[in-house]
Structure formats: structure tokens, C-alpha cells
Design a protein around this motif. Structure first.
Motif, PDB file in Angstrom:
ATOM      1  N   LEU A   1       0.850  -1.184   0.000  1.00  0.00           N
ATOM      2  CA  LEU A   1       0.000   0.000   0.000  1.00  0.00           C
ATOM      3  C   LEU A   1       0.888   1.236   0.000  1.00  0.00           C
ATOM      4  CD1 LEU A   1      -3.116   0.248   0.083  1.00  0.00           C
ATOM      5  CD2 LEU A   1      -2.929   0.682   2.535  1.00  0.00           C
ATOM      6  N   HIS A   2       0.626   2.177  -0.916  1.00  0.00           N
ATOM      7  CA  HIS A   2       1.423   3.394  -1.022  1.00  0.00           C
ATOM      8  C   HIS A   2       0.504   4.618  -1.085  1.00  0.00           C
ATOM      9  CE1 HIS A   2       5.585   1.852  -1.945  1.00  0.00           C
ATOM     10  NE2 HIS A   2       4.865   0.751  -2.058  1.00  0.00           N
ATOM     11  N   SER A   3       1.030   5.745  -0.634  1.00  0.00           N
ATOM     12  CA  SER A   3       0.269   6.992  -0.689  1.00  0.00           C
ATOM     13  C   SER A   3      -0.016   7.379  -2.134  1.00  0.00           C
ATOM     14  CB  SER A   3       1.059   8.124  -0.014  1.00  0.00           C
ATOM     15  OG  SER A   3       1.309   7.834   1.335  1.00  0.00           O
TER      16      SER A   3
ATOM     17  N   SER B   1      -4.731   7.605   2.403  1.00  0.00           N
ATOM     18  CA  SER B   1      -4.089   6.492   3.113  1.00  0.00           C
ATOM     19  C   SER B   1      -4.494   6.417   4.581  1.00  0.00           C
ATOM     20  CB  SER B   1      -2.566   6.597   3.000  1.00  0.00           C
ATOM     21  OG  SER B   1      -2.093   7.832   3.519  1.00  0.00           O
ATOM     22  N   TYR B   2      -4.736   7.570   5.214  1.00  0.00           N
ATOM     23  CA  TYR B   2      -5.130   7.579   6.625  1.00  0.00           C
ATOM     24  C   TYR B   2      -6.414   6.776   6.836  1.00  0.00           C
ATOM     25  CZ  TYR B   2      -6.226   9.446  11.287  1.00  0.00           C
ATOM     26  OH  TYR B   2      -6.523   9.575  12.635  1.00  0.00           O
ATOM     27  N   PHE B   3      -7.302   6.818   5.853  1.00  0.00           N
ATOM     28  CA  PHE B   3      -8.599   6.157   5.982  1.00  0.00           C
ATOM     29  C   PHE B   3      -8.582   4.703   5.507  1.00  0.00           C
ATOM     30  CE2 PHE B   3      -9.332  10.705   5.424  1.00  0.00           C
ATOM     31  CZ  PHE B   3     -10.085  10.987   6.550  1.00  0.00           C
ATOM     32  N   LEU B   4      -7.435   4.250   5.009  1.00  0.00           N
ATOM     33  CA  LEU B   4      -7.354   2.894   4.450  1.00  0.00           C
ATOM     34  C   LEU B   4      -6.266   2.049   5.094  1.00  0.00           C
ATOM     35  CD1 LEU B   4      -7.790   3.930   0.715  1.00  0.00           C
ATOM     36  CD2 LEU B   4      -9.474   2.776   2.130  1.00  0.00           C
ATOM     37  N   PHE B   5      -5.753   2.490   6.253  1.00  0.00           N
ATOM     38  CA  PHE B   5      -4.648   1.780   6.895  1.00  0.00           C
ATOM     39  C   PHE B   5      -5.029   0.354   7.291  1.00  0.00           C
ATOM     40  CE2 PHE B   5      -6.828   2.987  10.803  1.00  0.00           C
ATOM     41  CZ  PHE B   5      -6.583   1.896  11.632  1.00  0.00           C
TER      42      PHE B   5
ATOM     43  N   TYR C   1       2.711   1.234   6.242  1.00  0.00           N
ATOM     44  CA  TYR C   1       2.927  -0.006   6.974  1.00  0.00           C
ATOM     45  C   TYR C   1       1.750  -0.367   7.880  1.00  0.00           C
ATOM     46  CZ  TYR C   1       7.719  -0.545   5.390  1.00  0.00           C
ATOM     47  OH  TYR C   1       8.829  -0.745   4.609  1.00  0.00           O
ATOM     48  N   GLY C   2       0.582   0.181   7.583  1.00  0.00           N
ATOM     49  CA  GLY C   2      -0.582  -0.131   8.408  1.00  0.00           C
ATOM     50  C   GLY C   2      -0.807   0.913   9.477  1.00  0.00           C
ATOM     51  N   GLY C   3      -1.288   0.465  10.625  1.00  0.00           N
ATOM     52  CA  GLY C   3      -1.569   1.387  11.712  1.00  0.00           C
ATOM     53  C   GLY C   3      -2.518   0.760  12.710  1.00  0.00           C
TER      54      GLY C   3
END
Length: 380
Positions: A157-159, A168-172, A371-373
Motif C-alpha cells: 500500500l502506497h500513498s 491512506s489515513y482512511f485505508l490503513f 505499513y498499516g496502523g
């Protein structure tokens, strides 16, 4: 070694687009409409699916929401214009249970939830994704601004290329298994203008449609009003208390406040600006104090979704960047795993207004990789 006689198509499959079925999650907005139109023009076997997430009557009354009645109409119209099948699925009960109920409970618990993440995690990338597989699709495509790139161990997953549109914040919480099946055809575009230009090229009626705003089921951004409707009597009054113990006034319910809030506290006549630094739900107190009390260095994180090549607990520390609110840039941090799904995050530079219920998303400081979250909570 002989060359593969079947080169990969644009979605990564070794067969012609016409033999590749792709389900497109269509919200009715310009982004997902462009994805569907683009893939149809490229010759893919496109199937459009739109989710009905709440009552049409209530949805039609709200402008700028996604998945509302007018949006279902717009998605169907795009499918008719481009000549591919389109289905509307009733997900009202699933959305109510998986997203709205938790949103209410989180607010009542003094947290600041992000329901858009839960919707992606529990509805769009779970139930809808399974529906796509039931339709014998090879993959599911969405209009999200994020990139999927192939790495040494699989998809990463990349920005998005456009930092201003990056989601990306909403898809971690997208899992490696989901990432195998998902595609994001807009993630590489340089700007939203490029998306609208494509919509105009395809002659889509939604080319100039405004972007959706706020949370889809929260009219006019009035979170407290929605909570009171869902949980009558939830807004119990209490005290506004200074961090030093002084009682400064009364409030009409903790649900009306968020960490870091300065305006609208209703406690004038003070010599220093005060901010909400803590919400004590048990005592029904809104605790306020000077700005420096908002600074946070250590953040407990749980429900971690890890997207690294090595197991999360294979290292004592991960030196990454983290984002603790969607509107803030990533900051350098040290992530110390406590288990496969929990960690302590140490910010090298303290952040203000870190709030339970928000996400803490992990970024590679040297590349666009995510890297997730996990989810920020109060403590151990």
C-alpha cells in the motif's frame, strides 16, 4: 527462460481485459464513476455496485453526502451511459450495526471516532468485497486516492501521487488479503483536475459534481445532534473543570466537546486561552487547560493492522513516521510492539490534541509506503 505469452493487463492479470471481470464500488461521485468508465473503455468486463447505506428519504435531504439517494441515481446513470450492468445492494442493517452504533458508543465514551475507516474496513472491503467474489470478479476497483504497488513479497500500500488527495489515513486497516483483490486506478493521477478531465472525456454527467463533505450520516457536521438522536438522554450536563481543579462552569453534555477544542467552551472572562485537554465521561467532566497540556509524546495503540514484510513483533522497535490525524503530516516516531496488535508509539516531537478514537497510521519515512496502523486509546 521463454517469455510469458500472456503479458499482464493494466489490472495485473495475464489475460485480455475482456476476460477480466472487475466489480467497481460506485458511490455516485466523480471518482468511482471515472474508474468504472475508464475500465469499461479499456475493454474490461465491468460490473458496477452501489451500496444503499441508509434511508433514501433522509439521505436525499443531505447535500454532499456519499451513498445517498441522488448518488444511487447518478451511479445508475453512469452505468447506463457506459453500457455495463449496475446493482444496488441494501446494506442499511450492516452499516447501522458495524459503523453507526460504534460511532455513537465511541462518542459517549469520550472518544473522537473516524467512521469512514470503519466503513471501509467492515462494509466496503469486507461484505462488498465478498459480494464481488460471489459475482466471480477477478478484482474489485474503487475510486480511492491511494496506490497499490507490487513489492518483493506481494502487493504493498502506497500513498497517492497527489498528496492533497491522499486517502491512506482512511485505508490503513486494509489487510494483505484484501490488498490482493483490490485495485485503485486513480492513485497515480497528479490531481483531482485530472480525474475531472477524464470524466469530461467520457462525457459523464457527474464530471462537475462537488466532492462529498463530512461524514455521510451526519447532517451539517452536527455530531452531537446525531448522537442525541441515536441515544436519547445521552447529553447529560456536568462541570467544566480546569486541570488544576477549579470549576469554571457547566456544560450540556460531554458529547459536545473534542480534545483540542478552544472555541465554544462557554467560559469567558479568563486571562489565558484554554483548550479541552481531557474528557472524563465517568465524572461527566470536560477538563480544560493551557495549550501545553495538549502535548503528547507517548501514544498507546491497539487493533494494529501490520503491512510490513517482516512480522510486527520481529523487531523491538520500528523507526517510522506516524500520522495521528488525517489533516496532519506524518511525524517521526519509534513504534515498540507489545503484541501482534498492540504497541507503544513514541513521538520524537510531541503532538497536540492526540485523541482516543483517532487512527495512528504508520508510514515509511523514506518512501510512499504505508505499513498499516492502529487505533489510539486511553492506556493500558
Amino acid at each position: 527462460m521463454p517469455l510469458d505469452p500472456s503479458p499482464l493487463n493494466s489490472l495485473g492479470f495475464p489475460k485480455p481485459p475482456s476476460e477480466t471481470r472487475v466489480v467497481v464500488a460506485m458511490s455516485g461521485g466523480v471518482d468511482s464513476s471515472v474508474v468504472a468508465a475508464k475500465l469499461k473503455e479499456e475493454g474490461y468486463d465491468v460490473v458496477g455496485v452501489t451500496l444503499q447505506l441508509y434511508d433514501h428519504g433522509a439521505a436525499l435531504a443531505k447535500k454532499g453526502a456519499c451513498c445517498a439517494g441522488i448518488d444511487i441515481h447518478d451511479a445508475r446513470r453512469v452505468a447506463e451511459e457506459m453500457g455495463f450492468p449496475h446493482y444496488v445492494l441494501d446494506y442499511e442493517n450492516i452499516f447501522q450495526e458495524a459503523v453507526i452504533e460504534e460511532f455513537a458508543e465511541s462518542y459517549l465514551g469520550g472518544a473522537t471516532p473516524v467512521p469512514c475507516i470503519r466503513c471501509n474496513e467492515r462494509v466496503k472491503f469486507k461484505d462488498l468485497l465478498e459480494t464481488a467474489k460471489d459475482l466471480e470478479a477477478d478484482c474489485m476497483a474503487t475510486g480511492h486516492y491511494i496506490q497499490r504497488k507490487m513489492g518483493e513479497t506481494g502487493p504493498e500500500l502506497h500513498s497517492a501521487a497527489d498528496a492533497n488527495r491522499d486517502q491512506s489515513y482512511f485505508l490503513f486497516s486494509t489487510t494483505p488479503e484484501q490488498l490482493e483483490f483490490l485495485r485503485f486506478p486513480l492513485g497515480h493521477l497528479p490531481s483531482k483536475d485530472a480525474t475531472r478531465a477524464l470524466a469530461a472525456k467520457y462525457g459523464l454527467a457527474v464530471a462537475d459534481k462537488p466532492d462529498s463533505q463530512d461524514i455521510c450520516f451526519v447532517p451539517d457536521g452536527n455530531y452531537a445532534g446525531v448522537i442525541e438522536k441515536l441515544r436519547p438522554g445521552a447529553a447529560e450536563p456536568g462541570q467544566i473543570v480546569h486541570a488544576d481543579g477549579r470549576v469554571l462552569g457547566e456544560h450540556k453534555g460531554v458529547i459536545h466537546y473534542t480534545i483540542g477544542q478552544r472555541r465554544g467552551l462557554g467560559i469567558g472572562g479568563l486571562s489565558e486561552p484554554l483548550y479541552v485537554v481531557r474528557l472524563d465521561v465517568d465524572k461527566k467532566q470536560v477538563v480544560v487547560g493551557p495549550k501545553e497540556l495538549l502535548a503528547t509524546r507517548t501514544i498507546p495503540v491497539r487493533e494494529i493492522n501490520w503491512l510490513g514484510d517482516k512480522p510486527f513483533t520481529s523487531q523491538k522497535e520500528w523507526h517510522l513516521s506516524v500520522k495521528v490525524r488525517s489533516t496532519r503530516p506524518p511525524r517521526e516516531a519509534i513504534i515498540r510492539p507489545l503484541s501482534d496488535t498492540t504497541a507503544e508509539v513514541e513521538l520524537l516531537t510531541p503532538e497536540e490534541g492526540v485523541s482516543p478514537g483517532q487512527a495512528c497510521v504508520f508510514y515509511d519515512p523514506d518512501s510512499s509506503r504505508i505499513y498499516g496502523g492502529g487505533w489510539i486509546w486511553r492506556g493500558y
